[in-house]
Design a protein around this motif. Structure first.
Motif, PDB file in Angstrom:
ATOM      1  N   GLN A 308       0.815  -1.220   0.000  1.00 34.70           N
ATOM      2  CA  GLN A 308       0.000   0.000   0.000  1.00 34.70           C
ATOM      3  C   GLN A 308       0.848   1.270   0.000  1.00 34.70           C
ATOM      4  O   GLN A 308       0.298   2.363  -0.009  1.00 34.70           O
ATOM      5  CB  GLN A 308      -0.925  -0.001   1.214  1.00 34.70           C
ATOM      6  N   GLY A 309       2.152   1.125   0.036  1.00 32.77           N
ATOM      7  CA  GLY A 309       3.022   2.290  -0.062  1.00 32.77           C
ATOM      8  C   GLY A 309       3.643   2.752   1.237  1.00 32.77           C
ATOM      9  O   GLY A 309       4.299   3.799   1.271  1.00 32.77           O
ATOM     10  N   TYR A 310       3.466   1.994   2.318  1.00 32.17           N
ATOM     11  CA  TYR A 310       4.110   2.348   3.579  1.00 32.17           C
ATOM     12  C   TYR A 310       5.618   2.127   3.447  1.00 32.17           C
ATOM     13  O   TYR A 310       6.061   1.091   2.944  1.00 32.17           O
ATOM     14  CB  TYR A 310       3.537   1.518   4.727  1.00 32.17           C
ATOM     15  N   GLU A 311       6.395   3.102   3.905  1.00 31.13           N
ATOM     16  CA  GLU A 311       7.840   3.083   3.672  1.00 31.13           C
ATOM     17  C   GLU A 311       8.671   2.906   4.945  1.00 31.13           C
ATOM     18  O   GLU A 311       9.901   2.876   4.876  1.00 31.13           O
ATOM     19  CB  GLU A 311       8.270   4.378   2.979  1.00 31.13           C
ATOM     20  N   VAL A 312       8.016   2.788   6.088  1.00 32.19           N
ATOM     21  CA  VAL A 312       8.706   2.556   7.355  1.00 32.19           C
ATOM     22  C   VAL A 312       7.873   1.555   8.151  1.00 32.19           C
ATOM     23  O   VAL A 312       6.644   1.628   8.159  1.00 32.19           O
ATOM     24  CB  VAL A 312       8.872   3.864   8.174  1.00 32.19           C
ATOM     25  N   ILE A 313       8.546   0.635   8.831  1.00 35.76           N
ATOM     26  CA  ILE A 313       7.869  -0.330   9.699  1.00 35.76           C
ATOM     27  C   ILE A 313       8.256  -0.027  11.140  1.00 35.76           C
ATOM     28  O   ILE A 313       9.445   0.086  11.468  1.00 35.76           O
ATOM     29  CB  ILE A 313       8.250  -1.785   9.351  1.00 35.76           C
ATOM     30  N   VAL A 314       7.242   0.112  11.995  1.00 36.42           N
ATOM     31  CA  VAL A 314       7.460   0.388  13.410  1.00 36.42           C
ATOM     32  C   VAL A 314       7.355  -0.925  14.185  1.00 36.42           C
ATOM     33  O   VAL A 314       6.336  -1.605  14.129  1.00 36.42           O
ATOM     34  CB  VAL A 314       6.441   1.409  13.943  1.00 36.42           C
ATOM     35  N   LEU A 315       8.415  -1.249  14.891  1.00 36.77           N
ATOM     36  CA  LEU A 315       8.445  -2.457  15.707  1.00 36.77           C
ATOM     37  C   LEU A 315       8.117  -2.104  17.152  1.00 36.77           C
ATOM     38  O   LEU A 315       8.588  -1.098  17.668  1.00 36.77           O
ATOM     39  CB  LEU A 315       9.819  -3.119  15.639  1.00 36.77           C
ATOM     40  N   LYS A 316       7.322  -2.947  17.784  1.00 35.71           N
ATOM     41  CA  LYS A 316       6.962  -2.761  19.184  1.00 35.71           C
ATOM     42  C   LYS A 316       7.182  -4.073  19.927  1.00 35.71           C
ATOM     43  O   LYS A 316       6.243  -4.748  20.332  1.00 35.71           O
ATOM     44  CB  LYS A 316       5.500  -2.315  19.318  1.00 35.71           C
ATOM     45  N   GLY A 317       8.449  -4.419  20.108  1.00 35.21           N
ATOM     46  CA  GLY A 317       8.753  -5.642  20.815  1.00 35.21           C
ATOM     47  C   GLY A 317       8.252  -5.642  22.238  1.00 35.21           C
ATOM     48  O   GLY A 317       7.989  -6.708  22.814  1.00 35.21           O
ATOM     49  N   HIS A 333      13.434  -6.264   6.254  1.00 34.18           N
ATOM     50  CA  HIS A 333      14.821  -6.283   5.776  1.00 34.18           C
ATOM     51  C   HIS A 333      14.887  -6.841   4.354  1.00 34.18           C
ATOM     52  O   HIS A 333      15.600  -6.298   3.496  1.00 34.18           O
ATOM     53  CB  HIS A 333      15.664  -7.126   6.734  1.00 34.18           C
ATOM     54  N   LYS A 334      14.155  -7.898   4.093  1.00 34.51           N
ATOM     55  CA  LYS A 334      14.150  -8.490   2.753  1.00 34.51           C
ATOM     56  C   LYS A 334      13.620  -7.508   1.713  1.00 34.51           C
ATOM     57  O   LYS A 334      14.048  -7.520   0.553  1.00 34.51           O
ATOM     58  CB  LYS A 334      13.290  -9.760   2.755  1.00 34.51           C
ATOM     59  N   GLU A 335      12.673  -6.657   2.135  1.00 38.67           N
ATOM     60  CA  GLU A 335      12.056  -5.702   1.212  1.00 38.67           C
ATOM     61  C   GLU A 335      12.777  -4.358   1.184  1.00 38.67           C
ATOM     62  O   GLU A 335      12.356  -3.445   0.467  1.00 38.67           O
ATOM     63  CB  GLU A 335      10.589  -5.478   1.599  1.00 38.67           C
ATOM     64  N   GLY A 336      13.840  -4.212   1.967  1.00 35.47           N
ATOM     65  CA  GLY A 336      14.591  -2.960   1.987  1.00 35.47           C
ATOM     66  C   GLY A 336      13.859  -1.821   2.671  1.00 35.47           C
ATOM     67  O   GLY A 336      14.091  -0.649   2.356  1.00 35.47           O
ATOM     68  N   ILE A 337      12.975  -2.144   3.620  1.00 33.03           N
ATOM     69  CA  ILE A 337      12.188  -1.144   4.332  1.00 33.03           C
ATOM     70  C   ILE A 337      12.822  -0.899   5.702  1.00 33.03           C
ATOM     71  O   ILE A 337      13.022  -1.839   6.469  1.00 33.03           O
ATOM     72  CB  ILE A 337      10.728  -1.608   4.514  1.00 33.03           C
ATOM     73  N   PRO A 338      13.129   0.355   6.057  1.00 32.63           N
ATOM     74  CA  PRO A 338      13.729   0.621   7.363  1.00 32.63           C
ATOM     75  C   PRO A 338      12.736   0.435   8.502  1.00 32.63           C
ATOM     76  O   PRO A 338      11.525   0.590   8.320  1.00 32.63           O
ATOM     77  CB  PRO A 338      14.169   2.085   7.266  1.00 32.63           C
ATOM     78  N   CYS A 339      13.270   0.102   9.678  1.00 39.85           N
ATOM     79  CA  CYS A 339      12.451  -0.095  10.876  1.00 39.85           C
ATOM     80  C   CYS A 339      12.888   0.863  11.976  1.00 39.85           C
ATOM     81  O   CYS A 339      14.063   1.240  12.068  1.00 39.85           O
ATOM     82  CB  CYS A 339      12.588  -1.514  11.406  1.00 39.85           C
ATOM     83  N   VAL A 340      11.938   1.262  12.800  1.00 40.62           N
ATOM     84  CA  VAL A 340      12.210   2.000  14.030  1.00 40.62           C
ATOM     85  C   VAL A 340      11.455   1.297  15.160  1.00 40.62           C
ATOM     86  O   VAL A 340      10.610   0.442  14.914  1.00 40.62           O
ATOM     87  CB  VAL A 340      11.762   3.484  13.933  1.00 40.62           C
ATOM     88  N   CYS A 341      11.777   1.663  16.395  1.00 39.77           N
ATOM     89  CA  CYS A 341      11.128   1.051  17.553  1.00 39.77           C
ATOM     90  C   CYS A 341      10.349   2.104  18.323  1.00 39.77           C
ATOM     91  O   CYS A 341      10.909   3.137  18.702  1.00 39.77           O
ATOM     92  CB  CYS A 341      12.160   0.398  18.460  1.00 39.77           C
ATOM     93  N   SER A 342       9.074   1.843  18.556  1.00 34.65           N
ATOM     94  CA  SER A 342       8.208   2.798  19.234  1.00 34.65           C
ATOM     95  C   SER A 342       7.825   2.278  20.615  1.00 34.65           C
ATOM     96  O   SER A 342       7.723   1.073  20.835  1.00 34.65           O
ATOM     97  CB  SER A 342       6.948   3.037  18.396  1.00 34.65           C
ATOM     98  N   ASP A 343       7.598   3.195  21.548  1.00 38.81           N
ATOM     99  CA  ASP A 343       7.433   2.864  22.960  1.00 38.81           C
ATOM    100  C   ASP A 343       5.979   2.557  23.301  1.00 38.81           C
ATOM    101  O   ASP A 343       5.059   2.753  22.512  1.00 38.81           O
ATOM    102  CB  ASP A 343       7.925   4.028  23.817  1.00 38.81           C
ATOM    103  N   LEU A 344       5.795   2.112  24.543  1.00 39.35           N
ATOM    104  CA  LEU A 344       4.469   1.893  25.122  1.00 39.35           C
ATOM    105  C   LEU A 344       4.461   2.468  26.540  1.00 39.35           C
ATOM    106  O   LEU A 344       3.682   2.044  27.378  1.00 39.35           O
ATOM    107  CB  LEU A 344       4.146   0.393  25.154  1.00 39.35           C
ATOM    108  N   THR A 345       5.380   3.415  26.809  1.00 37.39           N
ATOM    109  CA  THR A 345       5.578   3.951  28.163  1.00 37.39           C
ATOM    110  C   THR A 345       5.885   2.797  29.119  1.00 37.39           C
ATOM    111  O   THR A 345       5.198   2.572  30.106  1.00 37.39           O
ATOM    112  CB  THR A 345       4.355   4.764  28.635  1.00 37.39           C
ATOM    113  N   VAL A 346       6.936   2.076  28.777  1.00 33.42           N
ATOM    114  CA  VAL A 346       7.282   0.872  29.521  1.00 33.42           C
ATOM    115  C   VAL A 346       8.276   1.175  30.637  1.00 33.42           C
ATOM    116  O   VAL A 346       8.843   2.265  30.720  1.00 33.42           O
ATOM    117  CB  VAL A 346       7.858  -0.212  28.597  1.00 33.42           C
ATOM    118  N   ASN A 347       8.505   0.174  31.491  1.00 30.02           N
ATOM    119  CA  ASN A 347       9.425   0.322  32.609  1.00 30.02           C
ATOM    120  C   ASN A 347      10.880   0.272  32.137  1.00 30.02           C
ATOM    121  O   ASN A 347      11.160  -0.117  30.998  1.00 30.02           O
ATOM    122  CB  ASN A 347       9.141  -0.745  33.665  1.00 30.02           C
ATOM    123  N   PRO A 348      11.839   0.658  32.988  1.00 29.00           N
ATOM    124  CA  PRO A 348      13.239   0.771  32.562  1.00 29.00           C
ATOM    125  C   PRO A 348      13.852  -0.514  32.014  1.00 29.00           C
ATOM    126  O   PRO A 348      14.652  -0.453  31.070  1.00 29.00           O
ATOM    127  CB  PRO A 348      13.954   1.222  33.838  1.00 29.00           C
TER     128      PRO A 348
END
Length: 432
Positions: A308-317, A333-348
């Motif tokens: 659908q044209g999304y160019e970034v994938i957000v990971l929430k491990g 990674h196989k598709e050449g799409i960069p990833c970032v990691c987004s928070d959930l206001t988690v503990n340290p």
């Protein structure tokens, strides 16, 4: 990947703590006042024990459930799902945590519908309830197989996507609906250079759009003349996160047009999950990269969003399990799409679980570093105390310096401390 099912779970236990927030935290059109920190203990047939942590966020997982119950009531529902998951895994065996989660999730979907009485429970509600169990399974897997670092713990199939050692991770500084301009100014004074602006404010679509335009305008007026040494052109960067509140691409286009009108367009690194989960409109051609986040529940969702044209994938491990994030990262990674990691206001401790994921991803294009969000320090009333529960809570890699986490060899050698025992959580879960 062959399944040997050689790790058998013989005993489980869980408990939780309620952690208050400094002020109500707004996103997805609602507000949180506290977050429950869950702990899960697993014991194997070989006598190995592990403790995994999770942070519950029902507002993130399923806003309809959150709004239909009291805040404590909705948290109790998610915790009940975690407890049911532990009942199901007791006496189960597994080869890797990825396989364990794949086997468990279908049953948990049915349990979630039964527990909540909601037939269309959002998949994120189920995944969020599994994070503590998944993390405990990874640590148990590491103990059983002798894989005593994060890198060794990651199965070979996922290593190509997680083969990097970033020296820095740029921190997305989250700006909630009610954060004051003075607080935003102070954040930039401290060196933050990626400002994550929560959009999708409460109200009708027109009311939401106008509030979002006004908020972007006031923030850009504040930061337009500021600069940073962390970006090539010196610009302070913005990301916009609507958590799926925009119903149509056309409404999003109005926000982007407004950004261009006020001169904020070329400050925007990407726009995160603007459209609702069920929106299948293409997002290519908007001029700004669009990131997929909340709508990603499996590899097929990642593939669909890329089409659908999304160019970034957000990971929430720390919200959807590390197991699922590994599969998503591999496909991206196989598709050449960069990833970032987004928070959930988690503990340290969970911050460092996620930091390990962000640290091993390829650097984000144009920044030469990984990117992650963490906002617990500015939202929890008792953050300093919570940090004392972290066995490596005083390590240099836990502190933000000029808007980044600086990662040395010790961070990688010690795997951010996630393999060390936490006396606080051992006591909570009665480990003697």
């Amino acid at each position: 990947m062959p399944k040997n099912n050689n790790i058998q779970i013989t005993d489980t236990y869980s408990d939780f703590e309620r952690e208050k927030l400094k002020i109500p935290f707004g996103f997805k059109g609602g507000y949180l006042s506290e977050l429950w920190q869950t702990g899960v203990r697993l014991t194997s047939a070989k006598g190995n024990r592990s403790i995994g942590l999770g942070t519950q966020s029902v507002l993130y997982g399923d806003p309809d459930i959150f709004s239909s119950w009291s805040e404590a009531g909705s948290n109790a529902l998610m915790y009940a799902l975690t407890e049911r998951a532990l009942q199901l895994v007791e006496s189960m065996s597994f080869d890797t945590p990825v396989g364990l989660m794949e086997e468990l999730v279908p049953d948990l979907r049915r349990e979630a519908r039964r527990i909540t009485g909601k037939q269309d429970v959002n998949e994120n509600f189920v995944l969020n309830a599994l994070v503590g169990l998944d993390n405990a399974a990874w640590l148990l897997y590491a103990a059983e197989t002798g894989r005593n670092t994060f890198e060794k713990m990651i199965p070979a199939a996922y290593k190509p996507a997680l083969s990097h050692h970033n020296d820095q991770i740029g921190v997305m500084f989250q700006v909630s609906y009610g954060m004051s301009l003075e607080d935003i100014r102070e954040a930039v004074n401290r060196g933050y250079f990626i400002i994550k602006i929560k959009t999708g404010q409460p109200g009708t679509q027109r009311e939401m759009l106008q509030k979002d335009k006004d908020r972007l305008s006031e923030i850009h007026d504040l930061l337009n003349d500021r600069s940073t040494v962390q970006t090539e052109d010196g610009r302070i960067l913005y990301t916009l996160d609507a958590n799926g509140r925009y119903k149509k691409r056309e409404t999003l286009e109005e926000l982007i047009n407004h950004a261009e009108k006020i001169g904020a367009w070329d400050h925007i690194l990407f726009i995160e999950e603007p459209l609702s989960d069920d929106n299948e409109q293409k997002v290519s051609g908007l001029g700004i990269p669009i990131a997929a986040d909340d709508s990603l529940h499996c590899e097929e969702d990642v593939r669909k969003r890329i089409e659908q044209g999304y160019e970034v994938i957000v990971l929430k491990g720390i919200a959807k399990t590390l197991s699922l994030s590994l599969k998503m990262a591999r496909l991206a990674h196989k598709e050449g799409i960069p990833c970032v990691c987004s928070d959930l206001t988690v503990n340290p401790i969970l911050v460092d679980w996620h930091k390990l994921l962000a640290a091993h991803l390829p650097p984000f294009p144009g920044l030469d570093m990984g990117i992650m969000e963490t906002n617990g320090d500015m939202n929890y009333q008792n953050w300093s105390q919570m940090k004392s529960y972290h066995p490596s809570g005083d390590a240099s890699w836990t502190e933000v310096t000029e808007g980044t986490f600086e990662l040395g060899d010790d961070f990688y050698e010690e795997s951010a401390g996630i393999f060390y025992p936490s006396s606080h959580y051992e006591k909570l879960l009665s480990v003697t």
